[in-house]
Design a protein around this motif. Structure first.
Motif, PDB file in Angstrom:
ATOM      1  N   LEU A 160      52.761  42.024  43.742  1.00 27.87           N
ATOM      2  CA  LEU A 160      51.695  40.868  43.553  1.00 27.87           C
ATOM      3  C   LEU A 160      50.550  41.266  44.708  1.00 27.87           C
ATOM      4  O   LEU A 160      49.546  41.162  44.495  1.00 27.87           O
ATOM      5  CB  LEU A 160      52.511  39.728  43.788  1.00 27.87           C
ATOM      6  CG  LEU A 160      51.415  38.385  43.549  1.00 27.87           C
ATOM      7  CD1 LEU A 160      50.855  38.328  42.286  1.00 27.87           C
ATOM      8  CD2 LEU A 160      52.330  37.138  44.036  1.00 27.87           C
ATOM      9  N   PHE A 161      51.008  41.608  45.961  1.00 26.22           N
ATOM     10  CA  PHE A 161      50.289  41.694  46.946  1.00 26.22           C
ATOM     11  C   PHE A 161      49.401  42.958  46.603  1.00 26.22           C
ATOM     12  O   PHE A 161      48.067  42.902  46.956  1.00 26.22           O
ATOM     13  CB  PHE A 161      51.007  42.088  48.240  1.00 26.22           C
ATOM     14  CG  PHE A 161      50.204  42.347  49.560  1.00 26.22           C
ATOM     15  CD1 PHE A 161      49.963  41.214  50.308  1.00 26.22           C
ATOM     16  CD2 PHE A 161      49.476  43.494  49.652  1.00 26.22           C
ATOM     17  CE1 PHE A 161      49.162  41.337  51.388  1.00 26.22           C
ATOM     18  CE2 PHE A 161      48.847  43.795  50.876  1.00 26.22           C
ATOM     19  CZ  PHE A 161      48.718  42.561  51.971  1.00 26.22           C
ATOM     20  N   TYR A 200      48.069  43.948  43.998  1.00 27.69           N
ATOM     21  CA  TYR A 200      47.002  43.584  42.853  1.00 27.69           C
ATOM     22  C   TYR A 200      46.020  42.508  43.489  1.00 27.69           C
ATOM     23  O   TYR A 200      44.819  42.391  43.222  1.00 27.69           O
ATOM     24  CB  TYR A 200      47.572  43.031  41.682  1.00 27.69           C
ATOM     25  CG  TYR A 200      48.358  44.261  40.758  1.00 27.69           C
ATOM     26  CD1 TYR A 200      47.429  45.230  40.229  1.00 27.69           C
ATOM     27  CD2 TYR A 200      49.639  44.342  40.504  1.00 27.69           C
ATOM     28  CE1 TYR A 200      47.886  46.403  39.621  1.00 27.69           C
ATOM     29  CE2 TYR A 200      50.107  45.534  39.872  1.00 27.69           C
ATOM     30  CZ  TYR A 200      49.340  46.322  39.424  1.00 27.69           C
ATOM     31  OH  TYR A 200      49.916  47.552  38.890  1.00 27.69           O
ATOM     32  N   GLN A 201      46.687  41.452  44.211  1.00 27.65           N
ATOM     33  CA  GLN A 201      45.664  40.418  45.016  1.00 27.65           C
ATOM     34  C   GLN A 201      44.707  41.278  45.913  1.00 27.65           C
ATOM     35  O   GLN A 201      43.702  40.965  45.848  1.00 27.65           O
ATOM     36  CB  GLN A 201      46.584  39.759  45.730  1.00 27.65           C
ATOM     37  CG  GLN A 201      47.235  38.699  44.786  1.00 27.65           C
ATOM     38  CD  GLN A 201      48.315  37.543  45.891  1.00 27.65           C
ATOM     39  OE1 GLN A 201      48.885  38.230  46.534  1.00 27.65           O
ATOM     40  NE2 GLN A 201      48.583  36.506  45.183  1.00 27.65           N
ATOM     41  N   LEU A 202      45.108  42.269  46.483  1.00 30.69           N
ATOM     42  CA  LEU A 202      44.317  43.145  47.610  1.00 30.69           C
ATOM     43  C   LEU A 202      43.047  43.430  46.715  1.00 30.69           C
ATOM     44  O   LEU A 202      41.625  43.331  47.359  1.00 30.69           O
ATOM     45  CB  LEU A 202      44.954  44.187  47.996  1.00 30.69           C
ATOM     46  CG  LEU A 202      44.514  44.819  49.431  1.00 30.69           C
ATOM     47  CD1 LEU A 202      44.699  43.548  50.420  1.00 30.69           C
ATOM     48  CD2 LEU A 202      45.547  45.650  49.571  1.00 30.69           C
ATOM     49  N   GLN A 207      41.199  42.495  44.175  1.00 30.85           N
ATOM     50  CA  GLN A 207      39.975  41.843  43.891  1.00 30.85           C
ATOM     51  C   GLN A 207      39.589  40.822  45.146  1.00 30.85           C
ATOM     52  O   GLN A 207      38.188  40.605  45.321  1.00 30.85           O
ATOM     53  CB  GLN A 207      40.411  40.462  42.776  1.00 30.85           C
ATOM     54  CG  GLN A 207      40.581  41.221  41.526  1.00 30.85           C
ATOM     55  CD  GLN A 207      39.222  41.609  41.015  1.00 30.85           C
ATOM     56  OE1 GLN A 207      38.229  41.164  41.191  1.00 30.85           O
ATOM     57  NE2 GLN A 207      38.992  42.896  40.441  1.00 30.85           N
ATOM     58  N   THR A 208      40.356  40.345  46.079  1.00 33.86           N
ATOM     59  CA  THR A 208      40.096  39.628  47.080  1.00 33.86           C
ATOM     60  C   THR A 208      39.532  40.306  48.134  1.00 33.86           C
ATOM     61  O   THR A 208      38.461  39.666  48.903  1.00 33.86           O
ATOM     62  CB  THR A 208      41.316  38.703  47.683  1.00 33.86           C
ATOM     63  OG1 THR A 208      42.288  39.786  48.172  1.00 33.86           O
ATOM     64  CG2 THR A 208      41.886  37.867  46.639  1.00 33.86           C
ATOM     65  N   ASN A 226      38.044  35.926  52.927  1.00 36.69           N
ATOM     66  CA  ASN A 226      39.373  36.442  52.366  1.00 36.69           C
ATOM     67  C   ASN A 226      40.391  36.847  53.281  1.00 36.69           C
ATOM     68  O   ASN A 226      41.541  37.175  53.174  1.00 36.69           O
ATOM     69  CB  ASN A 226      39.079  37.082  51.052  1.00 36.69           C
ATOM     70  CG  ASN A 226      38.531  36.602  50.062  1.00 36.69           C
ATOM     71  OD1 ASN A 226      38.235  35.135  50.010  1.00 36.69           O
ATOM     72  ND2 ASN A 226      38.206  36.927  49.158  1.00 36.69           N
ATOM     73  N   GLN A 255      52.991  46.500  51.923  1.00 37.62           N
ATOM     74  CA  GLN A 255      51.977  45.797  52.018  1.00 37.62           C
ATOM     75  C   GLN A 255      51.100  46.002  53.317  1.00 37.62           C
ATOM     76  O   GLN A 255      49.919  46.020  53.209  1.00 37.62           O
ATOM     77  CB  GLN A 255      52.446  44.268  52.298  1.00 37.62           C
ATOM     78  CG  GLN A 255      53.056  43.748  50.580  1.00 37.62           C
ATOM     79  CD  GLN A 255      54.449  43.909  50.666  1.00 37.62           C
ATOM     80  OE1 GLN A 255      55.280  44.732  51.202  1.00 37.62           O
ATOM     81  NE2 GLN A 255      54.923  42.608  50.516  1.00 37.62           N
TER      82      GLN A 255
END
Ligand SMILES: N[C@@H](CCC(=O)N[C@@H](CS)C(=O)NCC(=O)O)C(=O)O
Length: 226
Positions: A94-95, A97-99, A101-102, A156, A178
């Motif tokens: 999850l981390f 993929y979050q990285l 865009q943010t 962010n 991560q």
């Protein structure tokens, strides 16, 4: 093992954030490898054997693995006796993929004009043609008008600043995947841009210093471009 990476005019200085996280992951696992430098316009042909259009690609014996997340999982599963890259694999995914865009996207827009300066001349036309649609303006416009993207990026970063006030690594006492994914992004910026993207008093700056010292300082050796 062979790790295919992206370089600019200086073939000794790989700058891809996705490759850097894998270099850190390989160091974490204590695995040796040989680097194969590629320019943007060499990637497609050089990596067709692995059915990949992007770096990193890792070749380990008969196995060719592409995509940084898949490579991290491959290393974890293939070398279970070596230190683990994950405390919690789904949370790491999850981390990962979050990285994108943010943080990676707003940082890309902030430093794209600087990246353009370090890439090889043979890559400039390709880079412009593929990246300008992504940033929805010219590279030069992005270079002049970076306040907004830098502000989004810094905004962010807030959860990370809070986190590193009290914790040394995302992995706890030791870094995990991560940490490497996040750190790779800062090495990308350091290798290509002179812009200050983290304030000295931000707890993230201290975490970067800790990361710089990991594994004999492989990341710390990346000099800020002048
Ligand atoms: N999802 C991929 C993304 C990798 C990626 O975008 N790599 C860039 C370099 S930073 C690339 O190889 N681009 C080739 C191109 O644009 O032609 C991963 O995490 O490995």
């Amino acid at each position: 093992m062979k790790l295919y990476e992206l370089v600019g005019r200086d073939k000794t200085k790989g700058f891809s954030p996705f490759v850097w996280r894998i270099k850190m992951a390989l160091a974490h696992k204590g695995l040796d490898y040989e680097l194969v430098p590629l320019h943007f316009t060499e990637i497609k042909d050089a990596l067709s054997f692995a059915d990949s259009k992007t770096v990193p690609v890792l070749v380990d014996g008969d196995h060719a693995v592409s995509d940084s997340w898949d490579i991290a999982c491959y290393l974890e599963d293939r070398y279970p006796g070596k230190p683990s890259l994950f405390n919690d694999r789904p949370a790491a995914k999850l981390f990962h993929y979050q990285l994108a865009q943010t943080l990676l996207m707003p940082l890309f827009r902030t430093i794209v004009a600087d990246i353009f300066k370090v890439i090889d001349d043979q890559d400039k036309e390709y880079f412009r043609a593929t990246r300008e649609p992504r940033i929805k303006c010219t590279i030069e416009q992005a270079g002049e008008d970076l306040e907004e993207s830098l502000m989004i990026f810094k905004g962010n970063l807030w959860p990370y600043s809070q986190f590193f006030k009290s914790d040394d690594y995302i992995g706890g006492d030791n870094p995990v995947y991560q940490d490497y994914a996040l750190y790779g992004m800062f090495l990308w910026a350091r290798a290509t841009s002179s812009k200050k993207i983290v304030d000295d008093e931000d707890p993230i700056a201290n975490w970067i210093m800790r990361m710089d010292q990991c594994f004999g300082g492989i990341g710390g050796q990346v000099q800020k471009i002048k």
